[in-house]
Scaffold this motif. Structure first.
Motif, mmCIF file in Angstrom:
data_model
loop_
_atom_site.group_PDB
_atom_site.id
_atom_site.type_symbol
_atom_site.label_atom_id
_atom_site.label_comp_id
_atom_site.label_asym_id
_atom_site.label_seq_id
_atom_site.Cartn_x
_atom_site.Cartn_y
_atom_site.Cartn_z
ATOM 1 N N LEU A 311 1.145 -0.014 -5.165
ATOM 2 C CA LEU A 311 0.983 1.371 -4.711
ATOM 3 C C LEU A 311 -0.117 1.481 -3.650
ATOM 4 N N LEU A 312 -1.167 0.686 -3.797
ATOM 5 C CA LEU A 312 -2.248 0.707 -2.812
ATOM 6 C C LEU A 312 -1.758 0.220 -1.448
ATOM 7 N N PHE A 322 -8.543 5.210 9.601
ATOM 8 C CA PHE A 322 -9.201 3.901 9.540
ATOM 9 C C PHE A 322 -10.042 3.760 8.280
ATOM 10 N N TRP A 323 -10.879 4.743 7.971
ATOM 11 C CA TRP A 323 -11.820 4.617 6.855
ATOM 12 C C TRP A 323 -11.118 4.702 5.506
ATOM 13 N N VAL A 324 -10.074 5.519 5.412
ATOM 14 C CA VAL A 324 -9.320 5.598 4.162
ATOM 15 C C VAL A 324 -8.590 4.285 3.899
ATOM 16 N N VAL A 325 -8.019 3.719 4.950
ATOM 17 C CA VAL A 325 -7.345 2.430 4.789
ATOM 18 C C VAL A 325 -8.342 1.351 4.358
ATOM 19 N N LEU A 326 -9.555 1.388 4.910
ATOM 20 C CA LEU A 326 -10.585 0.442 4.476
ATOM 21 C C LEU A 326 -10.862 0.573 2.984
ATOM 22 N N ALA A 327 -10.940 1.803 2.491
ATOM 23 C CA ALA A 327 -11.178 2.028 1.066
ATOM 24 C C ALA A 327 -10.028 1.463 0.229
ATOM 25 N N ALA A 331 -10.049 -1.561 -2.757
ATOM 26 C CA ALA A 331 -9.442 -1.444 -4.089
ATOM 27 C C ALA A 331 -8.385 -2.525 -4.304
ATOM 28 N N TRP A 332 -7.572 -2.784 -3.279
ATOM 29 C CA TRP A 332 -6.539 -3.821 -3.368
ATOM 30 C C TRP A 332 -7.169 -5.195 -3.583
ATOM 31 N N GLY A 333 -8.244 -5.471 -2.831
ATOM 32 C CA GLY A 333 -8.926 -6.746 -2.982
ATOM 33 C C GLY A 333 -9.538 -6.914 -4.360
ATOM 34 N N LEU A 334 -10.109 -5.837 -4.902
ATOM 35 C CA LEU A 334 -10.696 -5.889 -6.239
ATOM 36 C C LEU A 334 -9.648 -6.237 -7.294
#
Length: 426
Positions: A311-312, A322-327, A331-334
């Motif tokens: 979903l992420l 840009f900044w929302v995608v970074l967030a 979360a995806w990496g975590l």
């Protein structure tokens, strides 16, 4: 008077872990020097998105072709030999990449060298992990595998954080080829480190007999202990979707985020993105054991994380900020980092020592095989419809892994709930 003979130091769980962590740090540092700029490097060489991701597909095809043969090398001639061959092969093929970039070579040349890169990686996959598990078992380790894999992930995350930032900004102040040259140098240093510190412990390579007969025997045993075990088979099939899509998601972030950022020459930003993923890996590695304790069964944790991760990725395509995608990337990496040690512990608890490297290599093969199809297809989608659509498609594909993880859960194996290192009987 003869000189005294110095016996090699006695291996202990701490010395084994120390060597494993050192190898994880050095290897990840070397690899990550180009992770933030690899796609940009290929595009700068004159390749289109389709060609760049098809070149990556040839890399994964090389991994598919050589995963089992190099796993057999590790099981027949030793995990140390396999690791040493990997460092040399990767250093040489990385140097060839720089040469192709300088001469603006044809796509066919990129495809050929990408296969060699895949060969280099397959010498590592399975062998290093198998070396660790067998050595810990032989030296009487009684802790959890999640703790070791999690700490290695944290250390690797530090290496990735350092390498990705350094590689991105080094490319920005010099050129895109310099991080590749440095990567080859670091790999040669790791060859020396592994040659001195790495010894096969708790495992005796099967070097006797005829090589072809031994290879046939190992393959047959690996199919018996791996593919024919329902839980192992299901996890491997799940990896076809998560592995192939994950490679595209990570490497497409480089041009996609530069596009959102508004400056396609800001290579430092591309390196910073890889560093964010590395930071997530560090935190995720620290959280792995805690997450494991929240869920009674390992597969339950994998199901929850897999669904949310898909979903992420879809969200990365739907949100154009840009900044929302970074967030979302954080979360995806975590999620990915926190569940990787859990998956590793689960798989290792289901397979025997003698075929461990080969089965783990076959698991990696399944992950890579998905990328052969997914990367060119998603790269073409990016050319035609843009990166956002390709990310929505990526997230949807990764969700197809959930039914297979559910099947592994239904197998109800002891490894699903175990907290201490185990191995299936030989």
């Amino acid at each position: 008077m003869t000189a005294p003979v110095h016996a090699p130091p006695i291996a202990t769980p701490e010395s084994i872990k120390r060597t494993y962590f050192t190898l994880a740090l050095g290897n990840t540092l070397a690899m990550s020097l180009i992770w933030g700029i690899n796609t940009i490097f290929l595009l700068d060489a004159g390749l289109s998105n389709l060609e760049a991701f098809t070149a990556n597909a040839f890399f994964t095809a090389g991994m598919v072709l050589f995963e089992v043969p190099t796993g057999i090398v590790a099981d027949m001639w030793g995990r140390r030999v396999s690791f040493l061959l990997g460092t040399v092969t990767l250093a040489a093929s990385t140097g060839l990449y720089v040469l192709l970039w300088r001469v603006e070579a044809s796509f066919l040349a990129w495809a050929a060298v990408s296969v060699l890169l895949g060969l280099g990686f397959t010498f590592f996959s399975g062998a290093t992990e198998a070396w660790l598990v067998d050595a810990l078992t032989a030296t009487g380790y009684t802790g959890s595998l999640e703790a070791v894999f999690g700490r290695a992930q944290v250390i690797g995350g530090v290496g990735m954080l350092t390498g990705s930032i350094a590689g991105g900004y080094l490319a920005q102040v010099t050129n895109l080829g310099v991080p590749f040259v440095l990567r080859a140098v670091v790999l040669l240093v790791m060859f020396i480190v592994a040659f001195v510190t790495m010894r096969d412990v708790g495992f005796t390579p099967q070097r006797g007999g005829r090589p072809l007969a031994e290879m046939r025997r190992i393959v047959v045993d690996s199919v018996h202990y791996g593919w024919r075990v329902p839980a192992v088979k299901s996890m491997m099939l799940a990896a076809v979707f998560t592995g192939g899509v994950g490679i595209y998601v990570f490497y497409a972030l480089q041009p996609y985020l530069l596009e959102l950022y508004g400056d396609e020459q800001a290579y430092g930003v591309a390196g910073l993105v890889a560093a964010i993923v590395a930071g997530s890996q560090i935190v995720g590695g620290l959280l792995a054991s805690r997450i494991r304790r929240v869920f009674h069964r390992r597969t339950t944790a994998l199901l929850a994380a897999g669904g949310l991760a898909g979903l992420l990725v879809i969200g990365m395509g739907l949100v154009g900020d840009f900044w929302v995608v970074l967030a979302l990337i954080v979360a995806w990496g975590l999620l990915s980092a926190a569940t990787t040690p859990i998956r590793q512990a689960f798989i290792n608890g289901l397979i025997p020592s003698q075929q461990r490297a080969t089965i783990l290599s076959f698991d990696s093969l399944m992950s890579s095989s998905g990328g052969i199809v997914a990367q060119p297809a998603l790269g073409r989608a990016a050319d035609v419809w843009g990166y956002p659509v390709s990310y929505v498609l990526s997230g949807a594909l990764s969700l197809l892994s959930l039914p297979f993880i559910a099947r592994a859960r239904a197998a109800d194996t002891a490894a699903d709930v175990a907290t201490e290192p185990q191995a299936a009987p030989v």
